[in-house]
Design an enzyme around this catalytic site. Structure first.
Site, PDB file in Angstrom:
ATOM      1  N   LYS A  80       3.691   3.126  -0.404  1.00  0.00           N
ATOM      2  CA  LYS A  80       4.061   4.242  -1.287  1.00  0.00           C
ATOM      3  C   LYS A  80       5.567   4.314  -1.499  1.00  0.00           C
ATOM      4  O   LYS A  80       6.026   4.544  -2.613  1.00  0.00           O
ATOM      5  CB  LYS A  80       3.509   5.559  -0.732  1.00  0.00           C
ATOM      6  CG  LYS A  80       1.983   5.517  -0.765  1.00  0.00           C
ATOM      7  CD  LYS A  80       1.285   6.826  -0.764  1.00  0.00           C
ATOM      8  CE  LYS A  80      -0.145   6.554  -1.235  1.00  0.00           C
ATOM      9  NZ  LYS A  80      -1.155   7.352  -0.634  1.00  0.00           N
ATOM     10  N   LYS A 121      -8.020  -2.319  -2.756  1.00  0.00           N
ATOM     11  CA  LYS A 121      -8.890  -1.199  -2.383  1.00  0.00           C
ATOM     12  C   LYS A 121      -9.092  -0.248  -3.576  1.00  0.00           C
ATOM     13  O   LYS A 121      -8.147   0.008  -4.318  1.00  0.00           O
ATOM     14  CB  LYS A 121      -8.196  -0.434  -1.241  1.00  0.00           C
ATOM     15  CG  LYS A 121      -9.001   0.682  -0.631  1.00  0.00           C
ATOM     16  CD  LYS A 121      -8.153   1.500   0.331  1.00  0.00           C
ATOM     17  CE  LYS A 121      -7.511   2.676  -0.352  1.00  0.00           C
ATOM     18  NZ  LYS A 121      -7.195   3.828   0.479  1.00  0.00           N
ATOM     19  N   LYS A 175      -7.755   6.471  -4.892  1.00  0.00           N
ATOM     20  CA  LYS A 175      -7.563   7.558  -5.857  1.00  0.00           C
ATOM     21  C   LYS A 175      -6.148   7.591  -6.409  1.00  0.00           C
ATOM     22  O   LYS A 175      -5.902   8.152  -7.467  1.00  0.00           O
ATOM     23  CB  LYS A 175      -8.022   8.915  -5.319  1.00  0.00           C
ATOM     24  CG  LYS A 175      -7.473   9.382  -4.006  1.00  0.00           C
ATOM     25  CD  LYS A 175      -8.006  10.791  -3.706  1.00  0.00           C
ATOM     26  CE  LYS A 175      -8.400  10.978  -2.262  1.00  0.00           C
ATOM     27  NZ  LYS A 175      -7.310  10.855  -1.285  1.00  0.00           N
TER      28      LYS A 175
HETATM   29  N1  AQP Z   1     -11.958   2.109  -1.144  1.00  0.00           N
HETATM   30  C1  AQP Z   1     -12.366   2.689  -0.029  1.00  0.00           C
HETATM   31  N2  AQP Z   1     -13.379   2.140   0.682  1.00  0.00           N
HETATM   32  C2  AQP Z   1     -13.828   2.722   1.823  1.00  0.00           C
HETATM   33  N3  AQP Z   1     -13.296   3.865   2.334  1.00  0.00           N
HETATM   34  C3  AQP Z   1     -12.286   4.442   1.646  1.00  0.00           C
HETATM   35  N4  AQP Z   1     -11.562   5.550   1.867  1.00  0.00           N
HETATM   36  C4  AQP Z   1     -10.669   5.706   0.875  1.00  0.00           C
HETATM   37  N5  AQP Z   1     -10.785   4.710  -0.017  1.00  0.00           N
HETATM   38  C5  AQP Z   1     -11.771   3.896   0.443  1.00  0.00           C
HETATM   39  C6  AQP Z   1     -11.736   6.442   3.023  1.00  0.00           C
HETATM   40  O1  AQP Z   1     -11.752   7.775   2.560  1.00  0.00           O
HETATM   41  C7  AQP Z   1     -11.136   8.606   3.549  1.00  0.00           C
HETATM   42  C8  AQP Z   1     -10.089   9.464   2.914  1.00  0.00           C
HETATM   43  O2  AQP Z   1      -9.031   8.697   2.448  1.00  0.00           O
HETATM   44  P1  AQP Z   1      -7.676   9.353   1.997  1.00  0.00           P
HETATM   45  O3  AQP Z   1      -7.759  10.782   1.792  1.00  0.00           O
HETATM   46  O4  AQP Z   1      -6.576   8.846   2.855  1.00  0.00           O
HETATM   47  O5  AQP Z   1      -7.494   8.818   0.612  1.00  0.00           O
HETATM   48  P2  AQP Z   1      -7.457   7.464  -0.088  1.00  0.00           P
HETATM   49  O6  AQP Z   1      -8.479   7.612  -1.139  1.00  0.00           O
HETATM   50  O7  AQP Z   1      -7.507   6.305   0.835  1.00  0.00           O
HETATM   51  O8  AQP Z   1      -5.968   7.591  -0.567  1.00  0.00           O
HETATM   52  P3  AQP Z   1      -5.260   6.806  -1.650  1.00  0.00           P
HETATM   53  O9  AQP Z   1      -6.202   6.242  -2.602  1.00  0.00           O
HETATM   54  O10 AQP Z   1      -4.307   5.879  -1.007  1.00  0.00           O
HETATM   55  O11 AQP Z   1      -4.539   7.900  -2.435  1.00  0.00           O
HETATM   56  P4  AQP Z   1      -3.695   9.069  -1.906  1.00  0.00           P
HETATM   57  O12 AQP Z   1      -2.865   8.538  -0.772  1.00  0.00           O
HETATM   58  O13 AQP Z   1      -2.921   9.481  -3.075  1.00  0.00           O
HETATM   59  O14 AQP Z   1      -4.645  10.114  -1.455  1.00  0.00           O
HETATM   60  C9  AQP Z   1     -10.587   7.696   4.625  1.00  0.00           C
HETATM   61  O15 AQP Z   1     -11.480   7.647   5.716  1.00  0.00           O
HETATM   62  C10 AQP Z   1     -10.522   6.363   3.931  1.00  0.00           C
HETATM   63  O16 AQP Z   1     -10.607   5.298   4.848  1.00  0.00           O
END
Ligand code: AQP
Length: 327
Positions: free
Chosen positions: A111, A194, A197
């Site tokens: 990030k 991955k 979001k």
């Molecule tokens: N692609 C994925 N496959 C499997 N598990 C996933 N998780 C997230 N993406 C995948 C799991 O969801 C939980 C919450 O994750 P988070 O809130 O840290 O969010 P994120 O979606 O992983 O975050 P991003 O996409 O990096 O966006 P930001 O940082 O903006 O929120 C976790 O248990 C994660 O493993």
């Protein structure tokens, strides 16, 4: 009864990755112990976010937890910011994690690399401290997460070892529970990345209309091999779609390969789209019912009450251990 702890950041629209890698796992685990599932709204502040968007995302996340089948009588669903012990414990624990460790965290590196140095907040650098506080605050041994979160649980394990060596058995050692299938759902447009979001390319959102979901799956990046076979190295796109199918149906990769032997990618994608659309239609129907029922606020209030009971005891144990004055 064992405590199970996990959370999701309300930073954007929830994806199929969040559903398969996290929410669905929470539902399966809720009979194995008392769950503490929080909406990580304090973590959401580490990058700029509109206050109204944060509020809406937080309510939505609670509604999706319920729509997916989390039972508020078994699982405590609450806002992280409703339990002040998270922030209080983080202030203490920040003294037991080191700058070098924090600067090696993948999420910080990813990030911050896209930002100007002057714009990187301390919260983005120090978020693993808050995450360690989140994890240890409920004496949980089991932390169900997707693969991307293992690094945070490992760092927390190092912290627990360090803290307990110094003060005795104060903190419970957590362990990440990562599913064998579905721990890392990949982007449909770039299956080497991955589904995330914060990087909307190739995402399926839990709120997407079925027609949109179908279109996204039908145009998912695949390969020239032309046979449905699980090989994440050579066929990452097809393997990702197989993972999605397997996670939502319980079918093994071998069963899927057999079912689609001699068939083209078009047939396979149509089948994946049918399964995802049907799952999302049911989920969206229940989500609407939850929103209309006005249940969310009551569930969050009840969850926060119970979370505060447990967290305040652990916080007090830590305060006493480090020498903060207590009668
Ligand atoms: N692609 C994925 N496959 C499997 N598990 C996933 N998780 C997230 N993406 C995948 C799991 O969801 C939980 C919450 O994750 P988070 O809130 O840290 O969010 P994120 O979606 O992983 O975050 P991003 O996409 O990096 O966006 P930001 O940082 O903006 O929120 C976790 O248990 C994660 O493993």
């Amino acid at each position: 009864m064992d405590h199970i702890l996990s959370g999701i950041k309300p930073t954007g629209q929830l994806t199929l990755g969040n559903y398969i890698g996290a929410i669905n796992k929470f539902v399966k685990l809720q009979d194995k112990g008392e769950s503490f599932l929080f909406i990580a709204d304090l973590h959401a502040l580490t990058l700029p976010i509109d206050p109204e968007v944060l509020r809406t995302n937080s309510r939505d996340l609670a509604a999706f937890y319920l729509a997916a089948g989390l039972d508020p009588n078994k699982s405590n669903i609450f806002l992280q910011s409703d339990v002040s012990a998270h922030a209080e414990l983080a202030i203490i624990l920040q003294n037991y994690l080191y700058m070098g460790e924090l600067s090696r965290m993948t999420q910080f590196k990813d990030k911050s690399s896209k930002m100007k140095e002057e714009a990187i907040g301390l919260g983005l650098f120090a978020y693993p401290v808050l995450m360690a506080a989140d994890i240890v605050l409920y004496d949980s041994k089991v932390i169900p997460v997707g693969e991307d979160q293992i690094q945070h649980v490992e760092l927390t394990r190092d912290l627990v070892k360090r803290f307990n060596n110094r003060y005795g058995d104060v903190l419970v050692m957590p362990r990440a529970e990562v599913a064998k299938v579905g721990a890392r759902i990949m982007s449909l447009s770039d299956p080497t990345k991955k589904m995330s979001k914060s990087d909307p390319k190739g995402d399926i959102y839990l709120k997407d209309e079925p027609a949109v979901i179908r279109k996204k799956i039908m145009s998912a990046v695949t390969d020239m091999e032309a046979h449905v076979h699980y090989d994440p190295e050579k066929q990452p796109g097809i393997s990702n779609l197989m993972t999605i199918m397997s996670s939502l149906t319980g079918k093994s990769f071998e069963e899927i390969e057999k079912e689609f032997e001699g068939k083209g990618y078009g047939d396979f994608k149509r089948a994946v789209a049918d399964i995802v659309c049907s799952e999302m239609e049911n989920l969206q129907k229940r989500y609407k019912e939850v929103i209309e029922s006005g249940l969310v606020d009551k569930v969050l209030e009840k969850g926060a009450k119970r979370a505060n009971e447990v967290a305040s005891k652990v916080l007090e144990r830590v305060q006493k251990a480090v020498g903060l004055y207590h009668k």
